[in-house]
Design a protein around this motif. Structure first.
Motif, short mmCIF file in Angstrom:
data_model
loop_
_atom_site.label_atom_id
_atom_site.label_comp_id
_atom_site.label_asym_id
_atom_site.label_seq_id
_atom_site.Cartn_x
_atom_site.Cartn_y
_atom_site.Cartn_z
N SER A 9 32.12 49.50 50.18
CA SER A 9 31.94 49.21 51.60
C SER A 9 30.49 48.93 51.98
O SER A 9 30.23 48.50 53.11
CB SER A 9 32.45 50.37 52.45
OG SER A 9 31.62 51.51 52.32
N VAL A 10 29.54 49.16 51.08
CA VAL A 10 28.13 49.00 51.42
C VAL A 10 27.77 47.51 51.40
O VAL A 10 27.94 46.83 50.39
CB VAL A 10 27.23 49.79 50.44
CG1 VAL A 10 25.76 49.58 50.76
CG2 VAL A 10 27.58 51.27 50.48
N ARG A 11 27.31 47.01 52.57
CA ARG A 11 26.91 45.62 52.71
C ARG A 11 25.49 45.58 53.28
O ARG A 11 25.26 46.10 54.36
CB ARG A 11 27.86 44.88 53.64
CG ARG A 11 29.28 44.80 53.10
CD ARG A 11 30.27 44.26 54.12
NE ARG A 11 30.32 45.00 55.38
CZ ARG A 11 30.94 46.16 55.58
NH1 ARG A 11 31.55 46.76 54.58
NH2 ARG A 11 30.95 46.74 56.77
N ARG A 12 24.59 44.95 52.56
CA ARG A 12 23.20 44.86 53.01
C ARG A 12 23.01 43.57 53.79
O ARG A 12 23.49 42.51 53.38
CB ARG A 12 22.25 44.93 51.83
CG ARG A 12 22.41 46.24 51.08
CD ARG A 12 21.21 46.57 50.24
NE ARG A 12 21.43 47.80 49.50
CZ ARG A 12 21.08 49.00 49.94
NH1 ARG A 12 20.52 49.14 51.11
NH2 ARG A 12 21.31 50.07 49.21
N GLY A 13 22.28 43.67 54.91
CA GLY A 13 22.01 42.50 55.75
C GLY A 13 20.55 42.11 55.64
O GLY A 13 19.87 42.40 54.65
N GLU A 14 20.05 41.46 56.69
CA GLU A 14 18.65 41.05 56.72
C GLU A 14 17.74 42.25 56.83
O GLU A 14 18.01 43.18 57.59
CB GLU A 14 18.40 40.14 57.92
CG GLU A 14 18.83 38.72 57.72
CD GLU A 14 18.40 37.85 58.89
OE1 GLU A 14 17.35 38.13 59.49
OE2 GLU A 14 19.13 36.90 59.18
N GLY A 15 16.67 42.24 56.09
CA GLY A 15 15.68 43.32 56.16
C GLY A 15 16.27 44.66 55.76
O GLY A 15 16.82 44.80 54.67
N LEU A 16 16.18 45.63 56.65
CA LEU A 16 16.65 46.98 56.35
C LEU A 16 18.03 47.27 56.92
O LEU A 16 18.48 48.41 56.92
CB LEU A 16 15.65 48.01 56.89
CG LEU A 16 14.24 47.96 56.29
CD1 LEU A 16 13.34 48.95 57.00
CD2 LEU A 16 14.29 48.26 54.81
N LYS A 17 18.73 46.24 57.41
CA LYS A 17 20.05 46.43 58.01
C LYS A 17 21.09 46.66 56.91
O LYS A 17 21.10 45.98 55.89
CB LYS A 17 20.44 45.23 58.85
CG LYS A 17 21.73 45.43 59.62
CD LYS A 17 21.99 44.23 60.53
CE LYS A 17 23.15 44.42 61.45
NZ LYS A 17 24.39 44.80 60.89
N ILE A 18 21.95 47.66 57.14
CA ILE A 18 23.01 47.98 56.18
C ILE A 18 24.24 48.42 56.95
O ILE A 18 24.16 49.09 57.98
CB ILE A 18 22.55 49.07 55.18
CG1 ILE A 18 23.59 49.29 54.11
CG2 ILE A 18 22.25 50.36 55.89
CD1 ILE A 18 23.10 50.09 52.93
N ASP A 19 25.40 47.98 56.48
CA ASP A 19 26.69 48.40 57.03
C ASP A 19 27.47 49.10 55.92
O ASP A 19 27.42 48.68 54.76
CB ASP A 19 27.51 47.19 57.50
CG ASP A 19 26.86 46.47 58.67
OD1 ASP A 19 26.21 47.13 59.49
OD2 ASP A 19 27.01 45.23 58.76
N PHE A 20 28.17 50.16 56.29
CA PHE A 20 29.02 50.85 55.32
C PHE A 20 30.11 51.60 56.08
O PHE A 20 30.08 51.69 57.31
CB PHE A 20 28.21 51.82 54.44
CG PHE A 20 27.46 52.88 55.20
CD1 PHE A 20 28.02 54.13 55.42
CD2 PHE A 20 26.18 52.64 55.67
CE1 PHE A 20 27.32 55.11 56.10
CE2 PHE A 20 25.47 53.61 56.35
CZ PHE A 20 26.05 54.85 56.58
N SER A 21 31.08 52.11 55.35
CA SER A 21 32.18 52.86 55.95
C SER A 21 32.14 54.30 55.48
O SER A 21 31.82 54.57 54.32
CB SER A 21 33.53 52.25 55.56
OG SER A 21 33.65 50.95 56.09
N LEU A 22 32.50 55.21 56.38
CA LEU A 22 32.65 56.63 56.05
C LEU A 22 34.12 56.99 56.14
O LEU A 22 34.83 56.53 57.04
CB LEU A 22 31.88 57.50 57.04
CG LEU A 22 30.37 57.49 56.95
CD1 LEU A 22 29.76 58.40 58.01
CD2 LEU A 22 29.92 57.96 55.57
N SER A 23 34.58 57.82 55.22
CA SER A 23 35.98 58.24 55.20
C SER A 23 36.09 59.74 55.03
O SER A 23 35.27 60.36 54.35
CB SER A 23 36.71 57.54 54.04
OG SER A 23 38.03 58.03 53.93
#
Length: 174
Positions: A63-77
Motif C-alpha cells: 500500500s505504500v506509494r511515494r509521491g512528489e518530494g516527501l509525500k507518501i500515501d499508505f494504508s493502515l489495517s
C-alpha cells in the motif's frame, strides 16, 4: 454593609473565580486531547471529522506509494478494515510494510491527513491501543477472556471480565 455580608461576598467571589478557572482548564484540556481510533472505528464513522485523532494499525503490504518530494500515501489495517493515510514529511527509520504504526492528524472523510507518524521501536512491541484494537477487530468486537491463573482467578487487570465470570459462576442470585 456589615461584616457578615462582606465575608459572604468575599467567599462568593472566590468560589466564582475557582469555577471560572476550572472551566478554562477543562476547555483547554479538551482541545489538546488526541483520541485513538482503530481503522474499523474510522470506517464505521465513530471518529470525528475535522478533529485531530490518532489511528493505529499495521501498514498494509503493497500500500505504500511515494509521491512528489516527501509525500507518501499508505494504508493502515487492524485486520478487519483499512484507512488511507497521506503524510508529507520524513518517516521514522522503522517504518515499513507490515509494521505497527500510529499516525495522528485530521480525518477528512475516510482519509487521514497525518501530521506525524510514529513507528514501533522493536520487533516485540506494539502500542497497547493498536494491539487491543486489532484483537477486538479479529474477535468481532468482543474482547477475549484471559486464561484463569492456577487458583482459578483472573488477573486484576481484567476487573470487568472477572466480575462477569464470578457472577456467572455463582448463578443469578450471586
Amino acid at each position: 454593609m456589615n461584616r457578615r455580608r462582606q465575608r459572604m461576598l468575599f467567599v462568593g467571589l472566590i468560589l466564582g473565580g475557582v469555577a471560572v478557572a476550572t472551566g478554562l482548564v477543562i476547555a483547554a484540556m479538551g482541545e489538546n486531547i488526541l483520541y485513538f481510533y482503530s481503522p474499523s472505528q474510522v470506517q464505521a464513522g465513530e471518529a470525528p471529522q475535522g478533529a485531530k485523532i490518532r489511528v493505529g494499525g499495521l501498514v498494509v503490504d503493497g500500500s505504500v506509494r511515494r509521491g512528489e518530494g516527501l509525500k507518501i500515501d499508505f494504508s493502515l489495517s487492524d485486520g478487519a478494515q483499512e484507512v488511507e493515510v497521506e503524510y508529507t514529511g520524513i518517516l521514522p527509520d522503522l517504518f515499513r510494510e507490515g509494521q505497527g504504526v500510529v499516525a495522528y492528524g485530521i480525518l477528512d472523510g475516510r482519509r487521514l491527513a497525518a501530521e506525524e507518524v510514529l513507528a514501533k521501536h522493536d520487533e516485540n512491541y506494539m502500542p497497547p491501543e493498536v494491539a487491543e484494537a486489532m484483537e477486538l477487530a479479529k474477535s468481532g468486537g468482543k474482547m477475549p477472556m484471559p486464561d484463569a491463573d492456577a487458583e482459578g482467578g483472573y488477573p486484576s487487570e481484567y476487573p470487568l471480565q472477572r466480575g462477569i465470570v464470578e457472577k456467572g459462576a455463582q448463578g443469578e442470585g450471586g
